[in-house]
Design a protein around this motif. Structure first.
Motif, PDB file in Angstrom:
ATOM      1  N   UNK A   1       0.843  -1.210   0.000  1.00  0.00           N
ATOM      2  CA  UNK A   1       0.000   0.000   0.000  1.00  0.00           C
ATOM      3  C   UNK A   1       0.873   1.254   0.000  1.00  0.00           C
ATOM      4  N   UNK A   2       1.957   1.242   0.784  1.00  0.00           N
ATOM      5  CA  UNK A   2       2.869   2.402   0.825  1.00  0.00           C
ATOM      6  C   UNK A   2       3.423   2.672  -0.563  1.00  0.00           C
ATOM      7  N   UNK A   3       3.868   1.603  -1.238  1.00  0.00           N
ATOM      8  CA  UNK A   3       4.472   1.766  -2.559  1.00  0.00           C
ATOM      9  C   UNK A   3       3.468   2.321  -3.564  1.00  0.00           C
ATOM     10  N   UNK A   4       2.227   1.838  -3.503  1.00  0.00           N
ATOM     11  CA  UNK A   4       1.208   2.311  -4.448  1.00  0.00           C
ATOM     12  C   UNK A   4       0.897   3.779  -4.195  1.00  0.00           C
ATOM     13  N   UNK A   5       0.678   4.120  -2.938  1.00  0.00           N
ATOM     14  CA  UNK A   5       0.233   5.477  -2.578  1.00  0.00           C
ATOM     15  C   UNK A   5       1.317   6.517  -2.868  1.00  0.00           C
ATOM     16  N   UNK A   6       2.564   6.105  -2.753  1.00  0.00           N
ATOM     17  CA  UNK A   6       3.687   7.029  -2.953  1.00  0.00           C
ATOM     18  C   UNK A   6       3.638   7.691  -4.329  1.00  0.00           C
ATOM     19  N   UNK A   7       3.187   6.934  -5.347  1.00  0.00           N
ATOM     20  CA  UNK A   7       3.216   7.498  -6.708  1.00  0.00           C
ATOM     21  C   UNK A   7       1.820   7.587  -7.339  1.00  0.00           C
ATOM     22  N   UNK A   8       0.800   7.348  -6.553  1.00  0.00           N
ATOM     23  CA  UNK A   8      -0.571   7.302  -7.086  1.00  0.00           C
ATOM     24  C   UNK A   8      -1.025   8.677  -7.590  1.00  0.00           C
ATOM     25  N   UNK A   9      -1.749   8.694  -8.717  1.00  0.00           N
ATOM     26  CA  UNK A   9      -2.350   9.942  -9.201  1.00  0.00           C
ATOM     27  C   UNK A   9      -3.631  10.175  -8.386  1.00  0.00           C
ATOM     28  N   UNK A  10      -3.522  10.968  -7.351  1.00  0.00           N
ATOM     29  CA  UNK A  10      -4.655  11.158  -6.424  1.00  0.00           C
ATOM     30  C   UNK A  10      -5.822  11.875  -7.098  1.00  0.00           C
TER      31      UNK A  10
ATOM     32  N   UNK B   1      -9.259   7.424  -0.445  1.00  0.00           N
ATOM     33  CA  UNK B   1      -8.664   6.108  -0.243  1.00  0.00           C
ATOM     34  C   UNK B   1      -9.353   5.471   0.952  1.00  0.00           C
ATOM     35  N   UNK B   2      -9.852   4.261   0.762  1.00  0.00           N
ATOM     36  CA  UNK B   2     -10.548   3.582   1.862  1.00  0.00           C
ATOM     37  C   UNK B   2      -9.801   2.292   2.174  1.00  0.00           C
ATOM     38  N   UNK B   3      -9.681   2.003   3.467  1.00  0.00           N
ATOM     39  CA  UNK B   3      -8.927   0.838   3.905  1.00  0.00           C
ATOM     40  C   UNK B   3      -9.881  -0.151   4.548  1.00  0.00           C
TER      41      UNK B   3
ATOM     42  N   UNK C   1      -1.406  14.474   2.512  1.00  0.00           N
ATOM     43  CA  UNK C   1      -1.878  13.897   3.786  1.00  0.00           C
ATOM     44  C   UNK C   1      -3.300  14.369   4.123  1.00  0.00           C
ATOM     45  N   UNK C   2      -3.780  15.372   3.351  1.00  0.00           N
ATOM     46  CA  UNK C   2      -5.158  15.830   3.567  1.00  0.00           C
ATOM     47  C   UNK C   2      -6.150  15.080   2.683  1.00  0.00           C
ATOM     48  N   UNK C   3      -5.647  14.112   1.915  1.00  0.00           N
ATOM     49  CA  UNK C   3      -6.529  13.388   1.004  1.00  0.00           C
ATOM     50  C   UNK C   3      -7.585  12.630   1.808  1.00  0.00           C
TER      51      UNK C   3
END
Ligand SMILES: Nc1ncnc2c1ncn2[C@@H]1O[C@H](COP(=O)(O)OP(=O)(O)OP(=O)(O)O)[C@@H](O)[C@H]1O
Length: 547
Positions: A174-183, A189-191, A215-217
């Motif tokens: 999840x960290x790897x995906x979120x690091x470069x994700x086109x927000x 994002x829901x967990x 971080x405000x996403x």
């Protein structure tokens, strides 16, 4: 007062028969407060804050020209749980099915309009975009995928929340995906997992060059792990009946997608690493139980209680120096007015409270698009309680009107304005500022919580709220009576603040300098190196989906 919302007359009024309830006519009105159904002096009110959606249908073996719309809601029953309510109305006033369907569809759109625009002043996620849902198939007792299939996907489909699923394959995925994700592609994002996966997501956001905005996403959480502290705390804060159905009340937060501010905490380690957290920081008894009970993961959240008993016989003490900046104006830590009885640890029950009709089959692919409201896909889906009706999809919902978006931006600005300025920290190798307090001692436990609960059963800081700006620092020193420790191990339910030897103070920043050679230092339940750290609150910097 009547107004016009896009092409809809507002409030909406009509007279309909209810499906399979004879020829009696019901007067139905939809307005800001919700749906009111009256007939022969009887009145049924469904509050707008309980509505989730509306589906248009036709008879499986179409005989007449009637179309149907079914209102879906999850009202509180007996104040103790939310129960699914489906009210199906027949539209038969026009000459053709097409015209009747157009009326049914006007009601469907009006219901979604009401759900998204009324009942709250909070800003909300961009409903025109999809949500990215992370599922950790190995979290807790390994049932997160089943929970998705049997409960979450059904509810999201009912509410027409389109989403994409990403099943995590390993730690740090999840960290790897979120690091470069086109927000910009997503509403939020829901967990569906434990707190550990959300910790990964937040630290992926922190690793981005645009971390300050990222971080405000919008973030949502649905409990699926063995530690579900944030989901439990949100339900406590919203006064939602979590225990009766944790997944339902948490998924409803995602369905509504209203955004509430969430405090985040920035921690700096001696090696210069930065960590973002939302739940807890600590060492000693609770951290040891959390980490050492990992081997009992298969039994779900009860692992904490079982391990606590085991640890009672072998109490450890840790020398450390704790420095903190006491929060000015914070309430004095106190137990709840009437503390709840300690209840049995609860793990997720499949199918609890929700029907399993619309569950989608998941492939083994780690990432898949599930556009729940896509035309065609749901035409086969039927509501379980109305098996002779089939769903008719008739166009996407309109985006929130511009005026509402302006009000939303204004509200977001106001929320940020209310944020306290950040405490400026010295370097970790420098002395703490003069207005900090320092305690050097041996501790059985030091545990800071940002939320009321750190698991479903552990209510550690009764007065905490998600955006109060405080870390609730709890300390048990060497001198703490054994009876207190024994009582704590039987359960932390808010009453512990009365026990002798339990100290709690609301702080804005703290420093922990371990004085013994080894121990578990944990942030949000994850182990970090046993070295000095310092942390401070980022007031209202996160945004969490709530009702
Ligand atoms: N497919 C996977 N297989 C194994 N581990 C995974 C996978 N996906 C994510 N993880 C890791 O599992 C960790 C724990 O997940 P999570 O918090 O969701 O579950 P949990 O049961 O509540 O665990 P805990 O409370 O111990 O953190 C995450 O921090 C992540 O690193």
């Amino acid at each position: 007062m009547a107004e016009c919302v896009g092409t809809l007359a507002w409030p909406l009024r009509g007279q309909f028969r209810q499906y399979k309830r004879g020829s009696k006519l019901y007067n139905v009105q939809l307005d800001e407060s919700g749906m009111t159904v009256t007939s022969d002096g009887e009145k049924q009110v469904v509050k707008v804050t309980d509505l989730v959606g509306c589906q248009c249908q036709q008879e499986q073996q179409q005989q007449g020209n009637s179309a149907y719309f079914t209102l879906l809601a999850y009202p509180l029953t007996g104040g103790r749980k939310r129960t699914r309510l489906a009210l199906c109305f027949e539209v038969a006033s026009k000459n053709t099915f097409k015209e009747n369907l157009a009326v049914a569809n006007a009601w469907r759109r009006a219901v979604y309009h009401a759900v998204r625009n009324h009942g709250t002043t909070k800003p909300q996620v961009d409903h025109s975009k999809k949500i990215l849902l992370f599922i950790n198939p190995n979290s807790g007792s390994g049932r997160a995928l089943q929970t998705y299939r049997k409960q979450v996907s059904t509810l999201l489909a009912e509410a027409e929340v389109s989403h994409e699923v990403l099943v995590t394959e390993r730690a740090s995925h999840a960290t790897d995906v979120v690091r470069t994700l086109d927000l910009t592609q997503y509403a939020g994002l829901v967990i569906l997992s434990g707190d550990g996966l959300l910790y990964e997501v937040y630290n992926g956001l922190l690793a981005r060059p645009d971390w300050n905005e990222a971080i405000q996403f919008p973030i949502g959480i649905i409990p699926g792990g063995s530690g579900n502290g944030l989901a439990r705390s949100l339900a406590h804060w919203l006064r939602e009946p979590y225990r009766a159905n944790p997944v339902l009340v948490s998924t409803l937060n995602v369905v509504y997608g209203h955004l509430s501010p969430l405090d985040l905490v920035m921690t700096e380690t001696a090696k210069g690493k930065r960590i973002l957290s939302f739940l807890s920081i600590g060492f000693g008894l609770l951290s040891d139980i959390d980490i050492e009970s990992e081997r009992l993961r298969i039994i779900g959240e009860s692992r904490f209680a079982v391990w606590a008993v085991a640890r009672c016989a072998n109490l450890r003490r840790y020398r450390a120096t704790i420095s903190f900046k006491r929060a000015v104006g914070a309430p004095v830590p106190a137990p709840l007015a009437s503390s709840p009885m300690l209840q049995r640890s609860q793990t997720l029950q499949e199918g609890e409270g929700l029907p399993s009709t619309n569950a989608r089959h998941l492939s083994h692919s780690h990432s898949m698009q599930l556009q729940e409201s896509k035309k065609g896909e749901e035409e086969e889906a039927c509501l379980d309680i109305l098996p002779s009706l089939v769903k008719v999809e008739d166009g996407a919902l309109e985006p929130v009107p511009e005026k509402a978006q302006e009000a939303q931006e204004c509200e977001e600005q106001q929320q940020q304005d209310g944020a306290k300025s950040e405490v400026l920290l010295p370097g970790l190798d420098e002395p703490v500022p003069d207005d900090w307090e320092t305690i050097e001692d041996e501790f059985v436990m030091v545990y800071c919580s940002q939320q009321t609960h750190i698991t479903s059963d552990v209510l550690i800081a009764p007065q905490a709220t998600p955006d109060d700006g405080y870390l609730w620092l709890m300390m048990l020193r060497r001198s703490c009576p054994k009876t207190t420790i024994a009582k704590l191990l039987l359960g932390l339910d808010g009453r512990h603040l009365r026990y002798p030897g339990v100290e709690m103070v609301a702080v804005e920043a703290l420093r922990i300098v371990p004085g013994t050679s080894k121990g578990y230092l944990t942030v949000d339940g994850e182990v970090i190196p046993w070295t000095p750290i310092q942390s401070h609150v980022l007031h209202k910097r996160g945004r969490i989906m709530t009702r």
